[in-house]
Motif scaffolding. Sequence first.
Motif, short mmCIF file in Angstrom:
data_model
loop_
_atom_site.label_atom_id
_atom_site.label_comp_id
_atom_site.label_asym_id
_atom_site.label_seq_id
_atom_site.Cartn_x
_atom_site.Cartn_y
_atom_site.Cartn_z
N PRO A 80 34.56 -14.08 11.58
CA PRO A 80 34.41 -13.96 10.13
C PRO A 80 34.12 -12.51 9.72
CG PRO A 80 32.46 -14.96 11.09
CD PRO A 80 33.47 -14.80 12.20
N LYS A 81 34.60 -12.13 8.55
CA LYS A 81 34.28 -10.84 7.96
C LYS A 81 33.14 -11.09 6.98
CE LYS A 81 38.83 -8.84 8.46
NZ LYS A 81 39.99 -8.24 7.79
N VAL A 82 31.96 -10.73 7.38
CA VAL A 82 30.78 -11.01 6.57
C VAL A 82 30.51 -9.84 5.63
CG1 VAL A 82 28.29 -11.43 6.65
CG2 VAL A 82 29.79 -12.50 8.35
N ASP A 83 30.43 -10.15 4.37
CA ASP A 83 30.01 -9.19 3.35
C ASP A 83 28.57 -9.53 3.01
OD1 ASP A 83 29.44 -7.78 1.00
OD2 ASP A 83 31.44 -8.10 0.15
N TYR A 84 27.64 -8.84 3.65
CA TYR A 84 26.22 -9.16 3.52
C TYR A 84 25.76 -9.05 2.07
CZ TYR A 84 21.27 -9.31 4.87
OH TYR A 84 19.95 -9.66 5.02
N ALA A 85 26.22 -8.03 1.37
CA ALA A 85 25.84 -7.86 -0.04
C ALA A 85 26.31 -9.05 -0.87
CB ALA A 85 26.40 -6.56 -0.60
N ALA A 86 27.51 -9.54 -0.59
CA ALA A 86 28.03 -10.70 -1.33
C ALA A 86 27.23 -11.95 -0.97
CB ALA A 86 29.51 -10.91 -1.02
N ALA A 87 26.80 -12.08 0.28
CA ALA A 87 25.97 -13.21 0.67
C ALA A 87 24.64 -13.17 -0.08
CB ALA A 87 25.73 -13.21 2.18
N MET A 88 24.07 -11.97 -0.22
CA MET A 88 22.82 -11.84 -0.96
C MET A 88 23.03 -12.06 -2.47
SD MET A 88 20.35 -11.76 1.00
CE MET A 88 19.39 -11.06 2.30
N GLU A 89 24.20 -11.74 -2.97
CA GLU A 89 24.51 -12.05 -4.37
C GLU A 89 24.61 -13.56 -4.56
OE1 GLU A 89 24.35 -10.18 -7.06
OE2 GLU A 89 23.75 -8.54 -5.73
N HIS A 90 25.13 -14.26 -3.55
CA HIS A 90 25.14 -15.72 -3.58
C HIS A 90 23.71 -16.25 -3.68
CE1 HIS A 90 25.88 -19.89 -2.48
NE2 HIS A 90 25.08 -19.74 -1.44
N VAL A 91 22.80 -15.64 -2.94
CA VAL A 91 21.38 -16.01 -2.99
C VAL A 91 20.85 -15.78 -4.41
CG1 VAL A 91 19.07 -15.37 -2.18
CG2 VAL A 91 20.95 -15.59 -0.54
N ALA A 92 21.12 -14.62 -4.98
CA ALA A 92 20.64 -14.31 -6.33
C ALA A 92 21.20 -15.30 -7.35
CB ALA A 92 21.02 -12.87 -6.70
N HIS A 93 22.45 -15.69 -7.18
CA HIS A 93 23.07 -16.66 -8.10
C HIS A 93 22.39 -18.02 -7.98
CE1 HIS A 93 26.10 -19.61 -9.43
NE2 HIS A 93 26.25 -18.74 -10.41
N ALA A 94 22.05 -18.43 -6.76
CA ALA A 94 21.35 -19.70 -6.57
C ALA A 94 20.00 -19.69 -7.27
CB ALA A 94 21.18 -19.99 -5.07
N ILE A 95 19.29 -18.59 -7.16
CA ILE A 95 17.99 -18.47 -7.84
C ILE A 95 18.20 -18.54 -9.35
CG2 ILE A 95 16.07 -16.90 -8.35
CD1 ILE A 95 16.40 -15.86 -5.42
N ALA A 96 19.17 -17.78 -9.86
CA ALA A 96 19.43 -17.74 -11.31
C ALA A 96 19.85 -19.10 -11.85
CB ALA A 96 20.50 -16.69 -11.61
N THR A 97 20.54 -19.89 -11.05
CA THR A 97 20.96 -21.22 -11.49
C THR A 97 19.78 -22.15 -11.68
OG1 THR A 97 23.08 -20.96 -10.35
CG2 THR A 97 22.39 -23.22 -10.84
N ILE A 98 18.79 -22.06 -10.81
CA ILE A 98 17.63 -22.96 -10.85
C ILE A 98 16.53 -22.43 -11.77
CG2 ILE A 98 15.80 -23.96 -9.41
CD1 ILE A 98 17.91 -24.04 -7.15
N GLU A 99 16.49 -21.13 -11.96
CA GLU A 99 15.42 -20.48 -12.72
C GLU A 99 15.11 -21.13 -14.07
OE1 GLU A 99 14.28 -15.85 -12.44
OE2 GLU A 99 16.25 -16.30 -13.30
N PRO A 100 16.10 -21.53 -14.87
CA PRO A 100 15.77 -22.13 -16.17
C PRO A 100 14.91 -23.40 -16.06
CG PRO A 100 18.09 -21.51 -16.11
CD PRO A 100 17.55 -21.33 -14.72
#
Length: 195
Positions: A80-100
Amino acid sequence: MSETKRLTPDLLVIGAGSGGLVMASGAVQMGASVVLLEGHEMGGDCLNFGCVPSKALIASAKAAYQQAHSGPFGVASVTPKVDYAAAMEHVAHAIATIEPHDSQERFEKLGVTVIRDYGTFISDREVKAGDTIIKPRRIVIATGSSPLVPPIPGLETVPYDTNETLFDRREKPEHLLIIGGGPIGMEMAQAHVRL
């Protein structure tokens, strides 16, 4: 100088993490007057530094692992070609989705009085937070946890992360030594090996 406010709710909940939010929500929905104190992040450790970000990072790591180990299923394994920054953006998006769901606004709409400050006991029955003194019938302390940085000689001279800073990274660490075999430590070890 501002005037001191005094509140006398049925319940004071100190800490807006998982436990505190459930307690505040349940109590107010059963008719209790509730004050919720939070001096840090709404959602606490679980939303911001624990459960949610760790599971999101594990999901990214699982996808990478499956690409590399798909041969037994009749699908060619690939590196796999891992884009670590994109994986961490996925993490940030998960937090933002639940935050409300854990937000101050949501709890205020439920009828909870939310004070975004740390509290200090000024007597066995009173807590001061900012310019407010709260004297409730009952108090629930749900302050959760924080990472322990062990007293290892020389640690202060090298860069290190805790679960409160790791999810802010956008560059994959060259190497990672995890101290602590609790849930978050184990999850971060698994995720980073797979990534």
